[in-house]
Design an enzyme around this catalytic site. Structure first.
Site, PDB file in Angstrom:
ATOM      1  CG  ASP A  57      -2.154   0.822   1.061  1.00 29.79           C
ATOM      2  OD1 ASP A  57      -2.609   0.960  -0.090  1.00 29.79           O
ATOM      3  OD2 ASP A  57      -2.676   1.330   2.073  1.00 29.79           O
ATOM      4  CG  HIS A  58      -0.855   4.849   0.160  1.00 29.66           C
ATOM      5  ND1 HIS A  58      -1.196   5.842  -0.712  1.00 29.66           N
ATOM      6  CD2 HIS A  58      -2.014   4.421   0.723  1.00 29.66           C
ATOM      7  CE1 HIS A  58      -2.504   6.020  -0.677  1.00 29.66           C
ATOM      8  NE2 HIS A  58      -3.032   5.155   0.170  1.00 29.66           N
TER       9      HIS A  58
ATOM     10  CG  HIS B  19      -5.117   7.928   3.757  1.00 30.43           C
ATOM     11  ND1 HIS B  19      -4.260   8.477   2.836  1.00 30.43           N
ATOM     12  CD2 HIS B  19      -5.643   6.833   3.168  1.00 30.43           C
ATOM     13  CE1 HIS B  19      -4.250   7.721   1.743  1.00 30.43           C
ATOM     14  NE2 HIS B  19      -5.085   6.718   1.924  1.00 30.43           N
ATOM     15  N   GLY B  20      -7.136   8.274   7.784  1.00 31.14           N
ATOM     16  CA  GLY B  20      -7.191   8.618   9.203  1.00 31.14           C
ATOM     17  C   GLY B  20      -8.607   8.923   9.641  1.00 31.14           C
TER      18      GLY B  20
ATOM     19  CG  HIS C 181      -6.907   5.106  -1.256  1.00 28.16           C
ATOM     20  ND1 HIS C 181      -5.747   4.627  -0.700  1.00 28.16           N
ATOM     21  CD2 HIS C 181      -6.917   4.672  -2.536  1.00 28.16           C
ATOM     22  CE1 HIS C 181      -5.090   3.939  -1.620  1.00 28.16           C
ATOM     23  NE2 HIS C 181      -5.772   3.943  -2.745  1.00 28.16           N
ATOM     24  N   GLY C 182      -9.380   5.615   2.242  1.00 27.99           N
ATOM     25  CA  GLY C 182      -9.931   6.354   3.384  1.00 27.99           C
ATOM     26  C   GLY C 182     -11.265   5.833   3.868  1.00 27.99           C
TER      27      GLY C 182
ATOM     28  CG  ASN D  53      -7.558   0.945   0.023  1.00 26.20           C
ATOM     29  OD1 ASN D  53      -7.980  -0.017  -0.602  1.00 26.20           O
ATOM     30  ND2 ASN D  53      -6.489   1.618  -0.339  1.00 26.20           N
ATOM     31  CB  VAL D  54     -10.758  -0.627   6.051  1.00 23.87           C
ATOM     32  CG1 VAL D  54     -11.032  -0.347   7.524  1.00 23.87           C
ATOM     33  CG2 VAL D  54     -12.025  -0.461   5.220  1.00 23.87           C
TER      34      VAL D  54
ATOM     35  CB  THR E 183      -7.677   4.690  10.698  1.00 25.67           C
ATOM     36  OG1 THR E 183      -6.773   5.349   9.803  1.00 25.67           O
ATOM     37  CG2 THR E 183      -7.647   5.384  12.039  1.00 25.67           C
TER      38      THR E 183
HETATM   39  P1  13P Z   1      -8.204   4.734   6.493  1.00 27.64           P
HETATM   40  O1  13P Z   1      -7.013   4.659   7.394  1.00 27.64           O
HETATM   41  O2  13P Z   1      -8.874   6.059   6.550  1.00 27.64           O
HETATM   42  O3  13P Z   1      -9.132   3.601   6.693  1.00 27.64           O
HETATM   43  O4  13P Z   1      -7.644   4.644   4.992  1.00 27.64           O
HETATM   44  C1  13P Z   1      -7.071   3.450   4.556  1.00 27.64           C
HETATM   45  C2  13P Z   1      -6.459   3.579   3.214  1.00 27.64           C
HETATM   46  O5  13P Z   1      -6.965   4.240   2.329  1.00 27.64           O
HETATM   47  C3  13P Z   1      -5.235   2.820   2.995  1.00 27.64           C
HETATM   48  O6  13P Z   1      -4.702   2.990   1.730  1.00 27.64           O
END
Ligand code: 13P
Length: 291
Positions: free
Chosen positions: A82-83, A181-182, A215-216, A237-238, A240
């Protein structure tokens, strides 16, 4: 049999209008809990490791555990980096056995993003049946090594999305549409559904060719998640949420059992908390029994 890249499960998900949970893990216990829960629910799965855990545990260790878990599982499972902003580390993880690689050059100028993504895509595709995710626009917040301030975040331009996909060689595509994210700073973050829908149609007008990634995931309201899935978001994507589950469960267990020194019991409490959270997401994404 159950080792797959991302594209094959995501094309199916896009066509069926459900989404596959892409869950970030930071250790082996989380990884096992995620796999066990997905097996119980008979759903396809993407395990994600960002750069920090991939370096801390070692990409070969993560990929080896993944192979052992996935080989015996009756569901398709992908291992995603990821990223990652470093081209060389993307290549290393592909060499180690990750089956989907995300090169995140989204903070680079457009042409440089294409060029770096293309370099990773060419390398990864040369290794075999592996796939690549790229991002355009920038998702605000912090995800491991990638930090984007709110005033730096930029939404994905639909015309550029078409050019990016055509030139970069990606297999799946993450457009920035206002998710972050977060933990969200406002109760109702402004998500650009129209932009997402337009990008989906531009890229998938004549049959599904380019699955879209959201994402996020953490903190999005259920109706927002469902709407993005209905508009074609097939990888969700999950991260946090799972970090909070792990740390909250650890604190709670220790607070209640301060005199106990049995790591197995602490691990079991963490596994249960992760599993509960994964079940929540599987229900929301509609991927149960889609393996
Ligand atoms: P969150 O941490 O907001 O769930 O986002 C996860 C994410 O997009 C990882 O690439």
């Amino acid at each position: 049999m159950a080792i797959v890249n991302a594209k094959e499960i995501l094309v199916k998900a896009t066509e069926g209008r459900y989404s596959v949970g892409a869950f970030n893990i930071t250790n082996i216990i989380q990884m096992e809990a995620v796999v066990d829960t997905a097996v119980q629910r008979n759903c396809p799965l993407i395990i994600q490791a960002s750069v920090a855990p991939s370096k801390a545990l070692g990409s070969k260790v993560i990929a080896s555990v993944y192979r052992i878990l996935a080989q015996d599982a009756p569901i398709p499972i992908c291992l995603h980096l990821d990223h990652c902003t470093e081209v060389d580390f993307c290549k290393q993880c592909a060499d180690s056995g990750y089956t989907n690689i995300m090169i995140d050059a989204s903070k680079q100028p457009f042409e440089k993003n294409i060029q770096q993504t293309r370099e990773v895509a060419d390398y990864v595709h040369g290794l075999g049946d592996l796939t690549v995710e790229g991002e355009l626009g920038t998702v605000s917040g912090v995800e491991d090594q990638v930090k984007v301030a709110e005033d730096e975040a930029a939404l994905c331009n639909p015309a550029q999305a078409v050019e990016f996909v055509a030139k970069s060689g990606v297999d799946i595509f993450a457009p920035a549409i206002g998710t972050a994210h977060g933990v969200y700073k406002t109760e109702n973050p402004k998500i650009d559904f129209d932009r997402f829908s337009e990008i989906f149609k531009l890229l998938n007008g004549k049959g599904v060719k380019m699955p879209l990634v959201v994402h996020g995931g953490t903190g999005l309201k259920p109706d927002v998640v469902k709407k993005l899935v209905s508009l074609g978001g097939s990888k969700f994507n999950v991260s946090t949420d799972l970090k909070h589950s792990l740390i909250d469960a650890t604190y709670d267990y220790i607070a209640e059992h301060r005199d106990e020194y049995n790591p197995g019991k602490l691990d079991a409490a963490v596994r249960q908390a992760i599993s509960d959270k994964i079940n929540y997401w599987i229900d929301l994404l509609g991927c149960a029994d889609k393996a």
